[in-house]
Design a protein around this motif. Sequence first.
Motif, PDB file in Angstrom:
ATOM      1  N   ILE A   1      28.436  40.271   9.874  1.00  0.00           N
ATOM      2  CA  ILE A   1      28.246  40.456   8.436  1.00  0.00           C
ATOM      3  C   ILE A   1      28.885  41.758   7.965  1.00  0.00           C
ATOM      4  N   GLU A   2      28.692  42.813   8.724  1.00  0.00           N
ATOM      5  CA  GLU A   2      29.278  44.100   8.343  1.00  0.00           C
ATOM      6  C   GLU A   2      30.785  44.007   8.207  1.00  0.00           C
ATOM      7  N   ARG A   3      31.427  43.236   9.083  1.00  0.00           N
ATOM      8  CA  ARG A   3      32.892  43.111   9.026  1.00  0.00           C
ATOM      9  C   ARG A   3      33.364  42.420   7.751  1.00  0.00           C
ATOM     10  N   THR A   4      32.513  41.621   7.130  1.00  0.00           N
ATOM     11  CA  THR A   4      32.906  40.955   5.884  1.00  0.00           C
ATOM     12  C   THR A   4      32.841  41.894   4.691  1.00  0.00           C
TER      13      THR A   4
ATOM     14  N   ALA B   1      14.285  37.724  19.394  1.00  0.00           N
ATOM     15  CA  ALA B   1      14.631  38.921  20.145  1.00  0.00           C
ATOM     16  C   ALA B   1      14.816  38.602  21.627  1.00  0.00           C
ATOM     17  N   GLY B   2      15.906  39.062  22.190  1.00  0.00           N
ATOM     18  CA  GLY B   2      16.187  38.848  23.600  1.00  0.00           C
ATOM     19  C   GLY B   2      16.862  37.539  23.936  1.00  0.00           C
ATOM     20  N   SER B   3      17.011  36.632  22.962  1.00  0.00           N
ATOM     21  CA  SER B   3      17.595  35.311  23.235  1.00  0.00           C
ATOM     22  C   SER B   3      19.117  35.338  23.149  1.00  0.00           C
ATOM     23  N   ILE B   4      19.737  36.239  23.891  1.00  0.00           N
ATOM     24  CA  ILE B   4      21.187  36.380  23.800  1.00  0.00           C
ATOM     25  C   ILE B   4      21.916  35.266  24.527  1.00  0.00           C
ATOM     26  N   ARG B   5      21.205  34.447  25.312  1.00  0.00           N
ATOM     27  CA  ARG B   5      21.837  33.311  25.982  1.00  0.00           C
ATOM     28  C   ARG B   5      21.664  32.022  25.191  1.00  0.00           C
ATOM     29  N   SER B   6      21.045  32.125  24.030  1.00  0.00           N
ATOM     30  CA  SER B   6      20.909  30.955  23.166  1.00  0.00           C
ATOM     31  C   SER B   6      22.281  30.499  22.689  1.00  0.00           C
ATOM     32  N   ASN B   7      22.452  29.192  22.559  1.00  0.00           N
ATOM     33  CA  ASN B   7      23.712  28.666  22.025  1.00  0.00           C
ATOM     34  C   ASN B   7      23.991  29.195  20.629  1.00  0.00           C
ATOM     35  N   PHE B   8      22.942  29.529  19.896  1.00  0.00           N
ATOM     36  CA  PHE B   8      23.095  29.980  18.514  1.00  0.00           C
ATOM     37  C   PHE B   8      23.339  31.477  18.412  1.00  0.00           C
ATOM     38  N   TYR B   9      23.285  32.192  19.532  1.00  0.00           N
ATOM     39  CA  TYR B   9      23.384  33.647  19.442  1.00  0.00           C
ATOM     40  C   TYR B   9      24.803  34.091  19.079  1.00  0.00           C
ATOM     41  N   VAL B  10      24.873  35.028  18.167  1.00  0.00           N
ATOM     42  CA  VAL B  10      26.091  35.755  17.845  1.00  0.00           C
ATOM     43  C   VAL B  10      25.624  37.086  17.253  1.00  0.00           C
ATOM     44  N   ASP B  11      26.427  38.103  17.348  1.00  0.00           N
ATOM     45  CA  ASP B  11      26.070  39.393  16.759  1.00  0.00           C
ATOM     46  C   ASP B  11      26.157  39.268  15.242  1.00  0.00           C
ATOM     47  N   GLN B  12      25.081  38.779  14.637  1.00  0.00           N
ATOM     48  CA  GLN B  12      25.124  38.490  13.203  1.00  0.00           C
ATOM     49  C   GLN B  12      25.289  39.752  12.375  1.00  0.00           C
ATOM     50  N   ALA B  13      24.611  40.820  12.754  1.00  0.00           N
ATOM     51  CA  ALA B  13      24.732  42.064  11.987  1.00  0.00           C
ATOM     52  C   ALA B  13      26.164  42.576  12.015  1.00  0.00           C
TER      53      ALA B  13
ATOM     54  N   VAL C   1      23.035  39.921   3.142  1.00  0.00           N
ATOM     55  CA  VAL C   1      22.578  38.880   4.061  1.00  0.00           C
ATOM     56  C   VAL C   1      21.314  39.372   4.739  1.00  0.00           C
ATOM     57  N   LEU C   2      20.246  38.579   4.621  1.00  0.00           N
ATOM     58  CA  LEU C   2      18.963  38.916   5.223  1.00  0.00           C
ATOM     59  C   LEU C   2      18.743  38.073   6.470  1.00  0.00           C
ATOM     60  N   ASN C   3      18.710  38.726   7.633  1.00  0.00           N
ATOM     61  CA  ASN C   3      18.482  38.042   8.901  1.00  0.00           C
ATOM     62  C   ASN C   3      16.987  37.813   9.119  1.00  0.00           C
ATOM     63  N   LEU C   4      16.624  36.569   9.478  1.00  0.00           N
ATOM     64  CA  LEU C   4      15.224  36.193   9.669  1.00  0.00           C
ATOM     65  C   LEU C   4      15.024  35.700  11.100  1.00  0.00           C
ATOM     66  N   PRO C   5      14.653  36.583  12.027  1.00  0.00           N
ATOM     67  CA  PRO C   5      14.455  36.162  13.419  1.00  0.00           C
ATOM     68  C   PRO C   5      13.398  35.063  13.527  1.00  0.00           C
TER      69      PRO C   5
ATOM     70  N   LEU D   1      31.836  34.129   1.678  1.00  0.00           N
ATOM     71  CA  LEU D   1      31.127  35.411   1.641  1.00  0.00           C
ATOM     72  C   LEU D   1      32.084  36.559   1.365  1.00  0.00           C
ATOM     73  N   VAL D   2      33.232  36.553   2.033  1.00  0.00           N
ATOM     74  CA  VAL D   2      34.230  37.601   1.797  1.00  0.00           C
ATOM     75  C   VAL D   2      34.722  37.550   0.355  1.00  0.00           C
ATOM     76  N   ASP D   3      34.930  36.346  -0.172  1.00  0.00           N
ATOM     77  CA  ASP D   3      35.370  36.226  -1.564  1.00  0.00           C
ATOM     78  C   ASP D   3      34.325  36.817  -2.505  1.00  0.00           C
ATOM     79  N   ALA D   4      33.048  36.567  -2.233  1.00  0.00           N
ATOM     80  CA  ALA D   4      31.984  37.132  -3.069  1.00  0.00           C
ATOM     81  C   ALA D   4      31.936  38.648  -2.942  1.00  0.00           C
ATOM     82  N   VAL D   5      32.203  39.170  -1.745  1.00  0.00           N
ATOM     83  CA  VAL D   5      32.253  40.623  -1.548  1.00  0.00           C
ATOM     84  C   VAL D   5      33.355  41.226  -2.400  1.00  0.00           C
ATOM     85  N   LYS D   6      34.546  40.653  -2.314  1.00  0.00           N
ATOM     86  CA  LYS D   6      35.679  41.193  -3.056  1.00  0.00           C
ATOM     87  C   LYS D   6      35.503  41.032  -4.566  1.00  0.00           C
ATOM     88  N   SER D   7      34.743  40.015  -4.963  1.00  0.00           N
ATOM     89  CA  SER D   7      34.467  39.802  -6.387  1.00  0.00           C
ATOM     90  C   SER D   7      33.258  40.591  -6.860  1.00  0.00           C
TER      91      SER D   7
END
Length: 578
Positions: A141-144, A126-138, A176-180, A107-113
Motif C-alpha cells: 500500500i505504501e508503494r502506491t 498475525a504470524g500466518s506468513i505461510r498463508s496463501n493469502f499472505y503478502v506484505d500489505q502495508a 487503506v485499513l487492514n483488518l487482521p 488505487l494509484v489513480d485515486a492517489v494521483k487524483s
Amino acid sequence: MKARTSGEVVERTRPKAGGPPLSGRTPAGQLVGETLWRLGVRQVFGVVGSGNFVPTAALIAAGARYVGARHEGAAVTMADSYTRVSGELAVCSVHQGPGLTNTITGLVDAVKSRTPLLVITGQTSAGSIRSNFYVDQAGLIERTGAAVEQVHRPETVVEDTIRAYRRAWVERRPVVLNLPLDIQAVDVAAPAGLATDGTGMSRVPAPTRVSVEGVANLLATAQRPLIIAGRGAVVSGARGSLLKLGQRVGALLATTAVANGFFGEDPWTLGIAGGFASDEAAELMREADVVIGFGCSFTTWTLRHGRLVNPDAVVVQVDVDPGALGLTERVDVGVLGDSDETARAILDELAARDDDGPAYPGWRTETVGARIHRYGRAQTVDPGSVHTDVIHPRVLSLELETMLPAERTIVVDGGHFLGWPVTCWSVPDPEGFVFTSAGFQSIGLGLAAAVGARIARPDRLTVLAAGDGGFLMSVSELETLVRLRLPVLVVVYNDAAYGAEVHHFSGSGAGLELVRFPSTDIAALARGAGAGGVTVRDVADLAPVAAWLEKPDGPMIVDAKIDPDVVGYWAEQDFQGH
C-alpha cells in the motif's frame, strides 16, 4: 467536500453521521462496519470474500447501500468516481491478499487524483506468513502512495477505524485499513458512543500574510495575468472568489482537465489548459506574464511539456498540501493554503490598496475578447474521411452533443480517442465530468467509473466515452451495468487498435500489428450481455440512440466504428513530449 472558512482553518463538510448507540459485546469486525455507518458512510462498493465479509455485512445491515463489482479494481474506481461526483466519502471493501492486489491500478489513480477514499481489506492473522493469502500489505500500500492504517488490537478497533476515516477526509487521499482476521473474530465491548462531531476533521492552514502580499504584488503589476483552476479549486468551492479575482485584475481564465466546466460560460474562459487547448488558446496562454494555479499540480500535460508558459512568466501555485508545491520546476512561488480562502485574502489585500481597482483592464480588452470569440475553445479539424465504412470521431461527437440532455455526467476513459468527447461535449459543472486518465493515464477504468457516477447522481444521464481497448479490458463490469439496470450510455470509439500506440509509432515502419486487432462486434457482445447495442458507421445509425434517450432503460452500448487514420491534435502534442 466544499470548504467553508472558519477563523484560521477551513472546515470540510462530510456526510451526516449518526445511528443508534453501540452496546454489548460485538465481534471487532462487525464494529468496523457499524463505526463507519455512524461516521456517515452510506455507500460501499466491493467484492466480498471471507476476509471482508463481516465488516461489509455490518455496514449494509446498518443501512448503507452496497454495489458488488466483478473485479476489485473496478470496485475501487467505482468508489473513487462516486466520491468525486457526490462529494461524499465512499468505502471500497475487498478481501485480503489477491483482493487487495487487484485494486492497485485504481488505487494509484485515486492517489494521483487526491480522492478521499477509504478501502477496508482483510489481512491474514498475525504470524500466518505461510498463508496463501499472505503478502506484505502495508509495504504494498505504501508503494502506491496511499496511506496505511491498521486495526492493532480488538480493543482499539473503533479508534483505529475513526482514525483511518478521518485521515482520508482530512488529507484528501485514499487510506487503506487492514483488518487482521484474528482481531476481527474477537468479541469486544462496544463503546456507548462515538466521536462523530467532526472534531479534528480538517486543519487546513490559512495562507500567510507574506504569501498573500507577494501574490498581490505580482497581480498589481501584471499586464496579462492567467488564472488556472484545478481540482483543489473545485473542492474548496472557489468559483465565485476566482471569478471576482479574475475581474479585479483583468485575468483570463482556464482549468485543468479534471476541473472542466468550473468557470461555465464565462466569456473570458479559454477552456482546458494543456493538450486539449486549441493552438490559438495555447498561444494566448503563452502570452501570460503571471500564471496562478489554484489547486492544480501543473503536470506536464497541463503545461504541454513546458511549452504552454512563457519562460519569462512568473508561475504561482496555491495548494493545501505542502508536498504538492513545486513538484514541477516551472513553479516559481508556492502558497500553502485553501484555494477559496487564498483568493479571498488576495482580493482583500488588493482592495485595501486601491478600492477603485487597477487603472488598466488587464487582459480583458475588445481585441482579446474577439480572439477568444473567433476561435472558440477547441481545435477544429477537417471532418472528411477517406474511408466510407467508418465515421469521423469529431462528426460522431458533435452529433451526440446535439442529442444529449444538458443535465449529464460525462465519464471519459483513457485512450487516443479521449479528446473528442472532452472538446466536443459540454458539461454542466465539474461534478458532471469524470476524467479517469488524468491521474495515472490508465485505460480500462471507464466502465467502473460510470457505475459510480450514475449511483452518485441518478438524476443525470451518465454518458461514458471509451475506446475499444479500454472497454474490452474491463468488459466484466458490463455485467454490473446490466445487473443493476443502470441507464448509462456507453459510446465506444472503436478503431480496432490501441490507437495511441498506432499513431505514436506509425513512422517506425514495422511492428504495428502488435497494437492492432481484428474488428470486434461490440454491439453484439453488449446485446448478448443483456444491454442495448447498436453499430454506428454514419450519423443516421444513431437513430436507435435517439429513441433510447427518450426513455432510457438499462445500458445502451454504441459501437462506433471510427476512422482509424484520424489523429487527435492532443495526441500530437503528447507525442512531442516523448
